[in-house]
Design an enzyme around this catalytic site. Structure first.
Site, PDB file in Angstrom:
ATOM      1  N   ASP A  94       0.841  -1.191   0.000  1.00  0.00           N
ATOM      2  CA  ASP A  94       0.000   0.000   0.000  1.00  0.00           C
ATOM      3  C   ASP A  94       0.877   1.242   0.000  1.00  0.00           C
ATOM      4  OD1 ASP A  94      -2.425   1.575   0.365  1.00  0.00           O
ATOM      5  OD2 ASP A  94      -1.807   1.800   2.446  1.00  0.00           O
ATOM      6  N   ASP A  96      -0.495   5.112   0.916  1.00  0.00           N
ATOM      7  CA  ASP A  96      -0.814   6.152   1.900  1.00  0.00           C
ATOM      8  C   ASP A  96      -0.970   5.592   3.307  1.00  0.00           C
ATOM      9  OD1 ASP A  96      -1.086   8.557   0.152  1.00  0.00           O
ATOM     10  OD2 ASP A  96      -2.550   7.248  -0.814  1.00  0.00           O
TER      11      ASP A  96
END
Length: 274
Positions: A94, A96
């Site tokens: 991922d 953010d």
């Protein structure tokens, strides 16, 4: 479009609200602590879950989520695996609050400032890198076929990845359009990658992102600006071990769940035997 909508992230206040159901994730932070707080003991000893129970229709009754069935001929999200990655597992990472934190509000010590055009107006996005992210990405690129998978839009995430990935670690980049919108969340369906699920691990701060595949996940704490954070550094020994085993389920101790689209059960040998 609201400028903030290009970035899918959690706020400090909402972090606990964007969580996997309580009955499926019991004390995630307690299970993934640095070594001085029993990190590996938590990883290898405390990730056991009760066997999934089903009703007569085969529907899970323990709160787990079944991904939607794949319809028609499947076009996978990832290209054919490179020859250099043939013997590596796939790591889905991922962006953010896992690797970086971004804001439309000026941050004086921002590592990057990324211009993003939205509805004819250029907005400046201020990006902070999580501590040890460079060391983490470089090492993971040596061990895994790494894929960036974010629920943010490409117009923001792609230039951030260009600046972040100095070593061309990411073999592919997947954005919001590659997610499945399920019950108000952008879910990353690992079935769609075109890789053996026993050889995929997802690293993400949002449990909703891997709600279809919790047994493939190594959760990380959401990061905003704590300069003392060492989560990525602490995870490197785990991922070094994980890269060497036959099945990721044998390490994550979650092999009770049925494996989708692999055709074979997970390996049961322990990581300590490798």
């Amino acid at each position: 479009m609201d400028a903030a909508a290009i970035i899918t992230q959690v706020s400090r206040d909402d972090e606990q609200l964007n969580a996997y159901p309580v009955d499926k994730v019991e004390n995630v932070d307690d299970r993934l602590k640095p070594p001085k707080r029993g990190f590996f003991q938590a990883i290898f000893c405390c990730w056991r879950r009760a066997r999934t129970k089903s009703n007569q229709n085969g529907t899970p009754v323990d709160g787990s989520i079944t991904p939607p069935p794949l319809q028609g001929p499947q076009k996978y999200l990832l290209p054919p695996i490179r020859h250099s990655d043939m013997h590596k597992k796939c790591m889905v990472i991922d962006l953010d609050e896992t690797l970086v934190h971004s804001s439309f509000k000026p941050i004086p010590n921002a590592d990057f400032i990324v211009p993003v055009e939205i509805d004819g107006t250029v907005h400046q996005v201020y990006v902070l890198k999580r501590p040890h992210v460079d060391e983490f990405l470089k090492k993971m690129g040596e061990l895994y076929e790494c894929v960036l998978f974010t629920a943010s839009l490409a117009k923001y995430a792609d230039p951030v990845a260009d600046l972040l990935d100095k070593w061309n670690v990411f073999r592919a980049r997947l954005f919001r359009e590659s997610c499945v919108y399920h019950r108000g969340n952008y879910v990353k369906d690992l079935n769609k990658l075109g890789r053996d699920l026993q050889k995929i691990v997802i690293v993400d701060n949002s449990p909703a992102s891997y709600i279809f595949h919790p047994d493939n996940a190594v959760p990380v704490k959401s990061w905003f600006d704590d300069v003392t954070d060492s989560e990525l550094l602490d995870l490197i020994p785990l991922f070094e071990k994980l890269s060497k085993v036959e099945s990721v389920y044998s390490v994550l101790c979650n092999s009770n769940q049925p494996i989708l689209q692999t055709g074979s059960p997970p390996s049961t040998h322990d990581v300590n035997s490798t």
